[in-house]
Design an enzyme around this catalytic site. Structure first.
Site, PDB file in Angstrom:
ATOM      1  N   GLY A  17       0.830  -1.208   0.000  1.00 44.38           N
ATOM      2  CA  GLY A  17       0.000   0.000   0.000  1.00 44.38           C
ATOM      3  C   GLY A  17       0.859   1.250   0.000  1.00 44.38           C
ATOM      4  O   GLY A  17       1.650   1.463   0.915  1.00 44.38           O
ATOM      5  N   GLY A  19      -0.311   4.361   0.177  1.00 47.78           N
ATOM      6  CA  GLY A  19      -1.130   5.490   0.631  1.00 47.78           C
ATOM      7  C   GLY A  19      -0.361   6.281   1.686  1.00 47.78           C
ATOM      8  O   GLY A  19       0.873   6.209   1.768  1.00 47.78           O
ATOM      9  N   PHE A  20      -1.091   7.011   2.518  1.00 46.90           N
ATOM     10  CA  PHE A  20      -0.425   7.859   3.523  1.00 46.90           C
ATOM     11  C   PHE A  20       0.428   7.021   4.475  1.00 46.90           C
ATOM     12  O   PHE A  20       1.557   7.379   4.787  1.00 46.90           O
ATOM     13  CB  PHE A  20      -1.473   8.616   4.343  1.00 46.90           C
ATOM     14  CG  PHE A  20      -2.076   9.766   3.599  1.00 46.90           C
ATOM     15  CD1 PHE A  20      -1.322  10.883   3.297  1.00 46.90           C
ATOM     16  CD2 PHE A  20      -3.394   9.734   3.192  1.00 46.90           C
ATOM     17  CE1 PHE A  20      -1.868  11.951   2.611  1.00 46.90           C
ATOM     18  CE2 PHE A  20      -3.958  10.798   2.502  1.00 46.90           C
ATOM     19  CZ  PHE A  20      -3.198  11.905   2.207  1.00 46.90           C
ATOM     20  N   VAL A  85      -1.558  -7.520  -4.155  1.00 47.40           N
ATOM     21  CA  VAL A  85      -1.360  -8.619  -3.211  1.00 47.40           C
ATOM     22  C   VAL A  85      -2.684  -9.369  -3.099  1.00 47.40           C
ATOM     23  O   VAL A  85      -3.731  -8.770  -2.833  1.00 47.40           O
ATOM     24  CB  VAL A  85      -0.892  -8.080  -1.842  1.00 47.40           C
ATOM     25  CG1 VAL A  85      -0.793  -9.214  -0.825  1.00 47.40           C
ATOM     26  CG2 VAL A  85       0.449  -7.390  -1.995  1.00 47.40           C
ATOM     27  N   GLU A 177     -18.600  17.851   1.522  1.00 46.88           N
ATOM     28  CA  GLU A 177     -17.733  18.517   0.539  1.00 46.88           C
ATOM     29  C   GLU A 177     -18.316  18.399  -0.870  1.00 46.88           C
ATOM     30  O   GLU A 177     -18.340  19.372  -1.626  1.00 46.88           O
ATOM     31  CB  GLU A 177     -16.332  17.906   0.594  1.00 46.88           C
ATOM     32  CG  GLU A 177     -15.583  18.376   1.833  1.00 46.88           C
ATOM     33  CD  GLU A 177     -14.247  17.677   2.074  1.00 46.88           C
ATOM     34  OE1 GLU A 177     -13.501  18.161   2.936  1.00 46.88           O
ATOM     35  OE2 GLU A 177     -13.962  16.666   1.423  1.00 46.88           O
ATOM     36  N   ASP A 310      -6.004   3.112   7.665  1.00 45.44           N
ATOM     37  CA  ASP A 310      -7.440   2.779   7.690  1.00 45.44           C
ATOM     38  C   ASP A 310      -7.713   1.301   7.934  1.00 45.44           C
ATOM     39  O   ASP A 310      -8.809   0.930   8.350  1.00 45.44           O
ATOM     40  CB  ASP A 310      -8.087   3.159   6.350  1.00 45.44           C
ATOM     41  CG  ASP A 310      -8.308   4.656   6.207  1.00 45.44           C
ATOM     42  OD1 ASP A 310      -7.883   5.399   7.114  1.00 45.44           O
ATOM     43  OD2 ASP A 310      -8.883   5.073   5.188  1.00 45.44           O
ATOM     44  N   ALA A 325      -6.207  10.793   7.563  1.00 43.99           N
ATOM     45  CA  ALA A 325      -4.830  10.839   7.092  1.00 43.99           C
ATOM     46  C   ALA A 325      -3.801  10.926   8.234  1.00 43.99           C
ATOM     47  O   ALA A 325      -2.758  10.272   8.193  1.00 43.99           O
ATOM     48  CB  ALA A 325      -4.664  12.027   6.144  1.00 43.99           C
ATOM     49  N   GLN A 326      -4.099  11.733   9.267  1.00 41.51           N
ATOM     50  CA  GLN A 326      -3.116  11.924  10.349  1.00 41.51           C
ATOM     51  C   GLN A 326      -2.743  10.612  11.053  1.00 41.51           C
ATOM     52  O   GLN A 326      -1.554  10.305  11.178  1.00 41.51           O
ATOM     53  CB  GLN A 326      -3.649  12.934  11.372  1.00 41.51           C
ATOM     54  CG  GLN A 326      -3.452  14.386  10.963  1.00 41.51           C
ATOM     55  CD  GLN A 326      -1.987  14.747  10.837  1.00 41.51           C
ATOM     56  OE1 GLN A 326      -1.140  14.236  11.568  1.00 41.51           O
ATOM     57  NE2 GLN A 326      -1.683  15.593   9.883  1.00 41.51           N
TER      58      GLN A 326
HETATM   59  C1  LIG Z   1     -12.856  11.213  -0.629  1.00 39.48           C
HETATM   60  C2  LIG Z   1     -12.030  11.152   0.627  1.00 39.48           C
HETATM   61  C3  LIG Z   1     -11.786  12.319   1.332  1.00 39.48           C
HETATM   62  C4  LIG Z   1     -11.012  12.277   2.484  1.00 39.48           C
HETATM   63  N1  LIG Z   1     -10.786  13.451   3.152  1.00 39.48           N
HETATM   64  C5  LIG Z   1      -9.981  13.436   4.237  1.00 39.48           C
HETATM   65  C6  LIG Z   1      -9.648  14.647   4.910  1.00 39.48           C
HETATM   66  O1  LIG Z   1     -10.104  15.740   4.523  1.00 39.48           O
HETATM   67  N2  LIG Z   1      -8.805  14.574   5.988  1.00 39.48           N
HETATM   68  C7  LIG Z   1      -8.296  13.394   6.416  1.00 39.48           C
HETATM   69  O2  LIG Z   1      -7.530  13.382   7.374  1.00 39.48           O
HETATM   70  N3  LIG Z   1      -8.589  12.226   5.814  1.00 39.48           N
HETATM   71  C8  LIG Z   1      -9.421  12.220   4.734  1.00 39.48           C
HETATM   72  N4  LIG Z   1      -9.725  11.049   4.110  1.00 39.48           N
HETATM   73  C9  LIG Z   1      -9.222   9.782   4.681  1.00 39.48           C
HETATM   74  C10 LIG Z   1      -7.788   9.531   4.315  1.00 39.48           C
HETATM   75  O3  LIG Z   1      -7.562   9.783   2.951  1.00 39.48           O
HETATM   76  C11 LIG Z   1      -7.466   8.085   4.682  1.00 39.48           C
HETATM   77  O4  LIG Z   1      -7.663   7.941   6.063  1.00 39.48           O
HETATM   78  C12 LIG Z   1      -6.037   7.726   4.314  1.00 39.48           C
HETATM   79  O5  LIG Z   1      -5.869   7.784   2.924  1.00 39.48           O
HETATM   80  C13 LIG Z   1      -5.700   6.334   4.824  1.00 39.48           C
HETATM   81  O6  LIG Z   1      -4.390   6.028   4.442  1.00 39.48           O
HETATM   82  P1  LIG Z   1      -3.944   4.524   4.219  1.00 39.48           P
HETATM   83  O7  LIG Z   1      -2.504   4.591   3.895  1.00 39.48           O
HETATM   84  O8  LIG Z   1      -4.411   3.703   5.337  1.00 39.48           O
HETATM   85  O9  LIG Z   1      -4.775   4.031   2.950  1.00 39.48           O
HETATM   86  P2  LIG Z   1      -4.884   4.621   1.492  1.00 39.48           P
HETATM   87  O10 LIG Z   1      -4.414   6.025   1.445  1.00 39.48           O
HETATM   88  O11 LIG Z   1      -6.280   4.329   1.063  1.00 39.48           O
HETATM   89  O12 LIG Z   1      -3.866   3.751   0.642  1.00 39.48           O
HETATM   90  C14 LIG Z   1      -4.054   2.373   0.421  1.00 39.48           C
HETATM   91  C15 LIG Z   1      -3.189   1.942  -0.744  1.00 39.48           C
HETATM   92  O13 LIG Z   1      -3.205   0.541  -0.819  1.00 39.48           O
HETATM   93  C16 LIG Z   1      -3.293   0.117  -2.175  1.00 39.48           C
HETATM   94  N5  LIG Z   1      -3.892  -1.216  -2.176  1.00 39.48           N
HETATM   95  C17 LIG Z   1      -5.114  -1.586  -1.730  1.00 39.48           C
HETATM   96  N6  LIG Z   1      -5.281  -2.910  -1.847  1.00 39.48           N
HETATM   97  C18 LIG Z   1      -4.133  -3.404  -2.381  1.00 39.48           C
HETATM   98  C19 LIG Z   1      -3.700  -4.706  -2.725  1.00 39.48           C
HETATM   99  N7  LIG Z   1      -4.458  -5.776  -2.521  1.00 39.48           N
HETATM  100  N8  LIG Z   1      -2.470  -4.843  -3.274  1.00 39.48           N
HETATM  101  C20 LIG Z   1      -1.673  -3.759  -3.480  1.00 39.48           C
HETATM  102  N9  LIG Z   1      -2.038  -2.516  -3.153  1.00 39.48           N
HETATM  103  C21 LIG Z   1      -3.256  -2.337  -2.602  1.00 39.48           C
HETATM  104  C22 LIG Z   1      -4.173   1.190  -2.806  1.00 39.48           C
HETATM  105  O14 LIG Z   1      -3.971   1.249  -4.207  1.00 39.48           O
HETATM  106  C23 LIG Z   1      -3.692   2.457  -2.088  1.00 39.48           C
HETATM  107  O15 LIG Z   1      -2.654   3.091  -2.770  1.00 39.48           O
HETATM  108  C24 LIG Z   1     -10.486  11.046   2.949  1.00 39.48           C
HETATM  109  C25 LIG Z   1     -10.725   9.873   2.233  1.00 39.48           C
HETATM  110  C26 LIG Z   1     -11.493   9.927   1.079  1.00 39.48           C
HETATM  111  C27 LIG Z   1     -11.739   8.668   0.307  1.00 39.48           C
END
Ligand SMILES: Cc1cc2nc3c(=O)[nH]c(=O)nc-3n(C[C@H](O)[C@H](O)[C@H](O)COP(=O)(O)OP(=O)(O)OC[C@H]3O[C@@H](n4cnc5c(N)ncnc54)[C@H](O)[C@@H]3O)c2cc1C
Length: 449
Positions: A17, A19-20, A85, A177, A310, A325-326
């Site tokens: 992943g 993401g953040f 994965v 939003e 998440d 995100a935080q």
């Molecule tokens: C529309 C929207 C608005 C938001 N607004 C806010 C905000 O204003 N403030 C705030 O704090 N938070 C906000 N959030 C929440 C925040 O974006 C998430 O909490 C944050 O992105 C979580 O980070 P993460 O790294 O856990 O997951 P993610 O950022 O979701 O990253 C997960 C990654 O895993 C990858 N992945 C998934 N499954 C697989 C797999 N099987 N194999 C390989 N890769 C995989 C995905 O492609 C992705 O790149 C928002 C979310 C959304 C959807």
């Protein structure tokens, strides 16, 4: 003969992943003597908090999505794989990839985030897209812009069009939003662009089953958000539980019984569930599929597996840390600190989430912010909006994104226009033709704006 010494075995850290959480962990691991592999099924990291601005034609996808390979290019100990994965063999420290590869790890960091939940009604996904990826955002943009175009065409050809109703389901930050931004685009940004329809006469309806919008915010900010939405013409209908969605309509149960509303576009912002990968780990999960983790962010009994962002269910003060995100960034940093402690033979530190507050924007010059750091304040209106801008620009992943986003915002603010109004792909909307046919059959002139 010289005596040869074997190179010390470098531990292999696999992060799933980008993401953040995953990116923060990878960056923090860049300075440790380990080999890092980041795997993501997409080639880019998405700044999800600004996805709704792609959906509403303010920003381009490239402004908020950066190639993961590019972000980590200066880290010599890190490689990036674009793959999905599909399985985890935790007993043998290995993961399985869609390409068929089996990859071993010494440490596994799972950070695959969350996805939409339609509460078991998966057929609704086609009719009411959710917002999680760049693809989702461009699909929402297509539907919203296309609705105005179809109404203009129908009006020009037949002198009437089906109601231009935009229904947003879910009154959390994403729903607020989206609804506020559709209110703005129809009342401000598209006002002068059509000759046969008046976009400002379209309706934006925000549905939520609870008592108010933004329920996780302090009541006064939630009330302010409701007022700011009303000023944009958004009809907020609380205590309205969606019971059915079909092509061109949404059915809700409320105090009056069951009501059906016609809809040109339906958007889903109501529910999330954890990525399915959490369940494949074989560790206990909560009802949404988030993996229960201890103070070191490990599922019980799996000391070399970290679940972050998440996908993790981490409790502090008796409450689950929110899926925002935080926490995701802080968990990513923390996992690297734990691995560093292991390498140094020191005790593992415990994770503590440092809550800096929440904010949501409602539209042009309107937002609410519950700031907890570096000062405490409950802001609304212009001060909250400016705070929101500064924070979001600051957290964008690259300098290029910051510049691009700032430039688009300044342009949009001063010219009252939206620059990214592209309709690509299919030129039909679910239920639109049915509404046209029904209107013609009934001899009805549904709306003649
Ligand atoms: C529309 C929207 C608005 C938001 N607004 C806010 C905000 O204003 N403030 C705030 O704090 N938070 C906000 N959030 C929440 C925040 O974006 C998430 O909490 C944050 O992105 C979580 O980070 P993460 O790294 O856990 O997951 P993610 O950022 O979701 O990253 C997960 C990654 O895993 C990858 N992945 C998934 N499954 C697989 C797999 N099987 N194999 C390989 N890769 C995989 C995905 O492609 C992705 O790149 C928002 C979310 C959304 C959807």
């Amino acid at each position: 003969m010289t005596e040869e010494t074997a190179a010390p075995h470098r531990l292999n850290v696999v992060i799933v992943g980008g993401g953040f959480a995953g990116i923060h962990a990878a960056k923090a691991l860049g300075r440790l003597p380990v080999d890092v592999t980041v795997i993501d099924r997409r080639n880019h990291h998405t700044f999800q908090p600004l996805l709704y601005q792609v959906a509403l034609a303010v920003l381009s996808p490239a402004d908020i999505a950066q190639p993961i390979r590019g972000i980590l290019r200066d880290q010599e100990n890190t490689q990036v794989l674009m793959d999905e994965v599909t399985g985890i063999d935790a007993a043998n420290n290995a993961i399985l990839l869609a390409s068929g590869t089996r990859l071993s790890y010494d440490y596994l960091l799972l950070a695959t985030g969350a996805t939409h939940s339609y509460f078991g009604k998966d057929a609704w996904a086609e009719l009411a897209p959710g917002l999680k990826s760049v693809e989702d955002a461009t699909e929402m943009r297509r539907r919203i812009l296309l609705a105005f175009e179809l109404a203009e065409r129908q009006m020009q050809e037949h002198g009437w069009h089906p109601p231009l109703n935009f229904v947003v389901i879910g009154g959390g930050p994403t729903g607020v939003e989206l609804a506020g931004a559709i209110g703005d685009i129809s009342r401000i940004y598209l006002k002068h662009d059509f000759r046969h329809i008046d976009p400002s006469k379209s309706r934006v309806i925000l549905l939520d089953g609870g008592e108010s919008v933004l329920q996780s915010y302090p009541p006064e900010l939630s009330a302010r958000a409701g007022e700011a939405l009303a000023r944009r013409g958004v009809e907020v209908r609380t205590r309205s539980r969606v019971t059915g969605i079909g092509p061109g309509w949404v059915e809700v149960a409320n105090a009056k019984g069951t009501e059906r509303t016609q809809a040109a576009v339906i958007l889903w912002a109501a529910g999330v569930q954890a990525s399915p990968l959490g369940r494949l780990l074989g560790a206990p999960v909560d009802p949404r599929g988030c993996v229960l983790v201890n103070a070191e962010l490990n599922p019980e009994g799996m000391k070399n597996v970290f679940v972050l962002g998440d996908l993790a269910h981490f409790e502090q003060g008796g409450k689950q840390v929110p899926g925002t995100a935080q926490p995701a960034m802080q968990m990513g940093d923390h996992a690297a600190r734990v691995i560093e402690a292991d390498l140094a033979g020191k005790a593992r530190p415990a994770f503590r989430y440092f809550d800096k507050g929440d904010m949501a924007t409602i539209g042009r010059m309107a937002a609410v912010a519950n700031v907890k750091w570096p000062f405490t304040a409950r802001l609304s209106g212009m001060p909250a909006w400016l705070t929101w801008i500064v924070v979001h620009v600051f957290f964008l992943i690259s300098f290029r994104s910051r510049m691009a986003v700032m430039a688009s915002w300044v342009w949009s603010f001063f010219t009252f226009s939206r620059g990214v109004r592209l309709i690509t792909g299919d030129q039909t909307l679910p239920g639109w033709q049915e509404q046209v046919d029904a209107g013609e059959k009934a001899g009805e002139q549904a709306v003649s704006s």
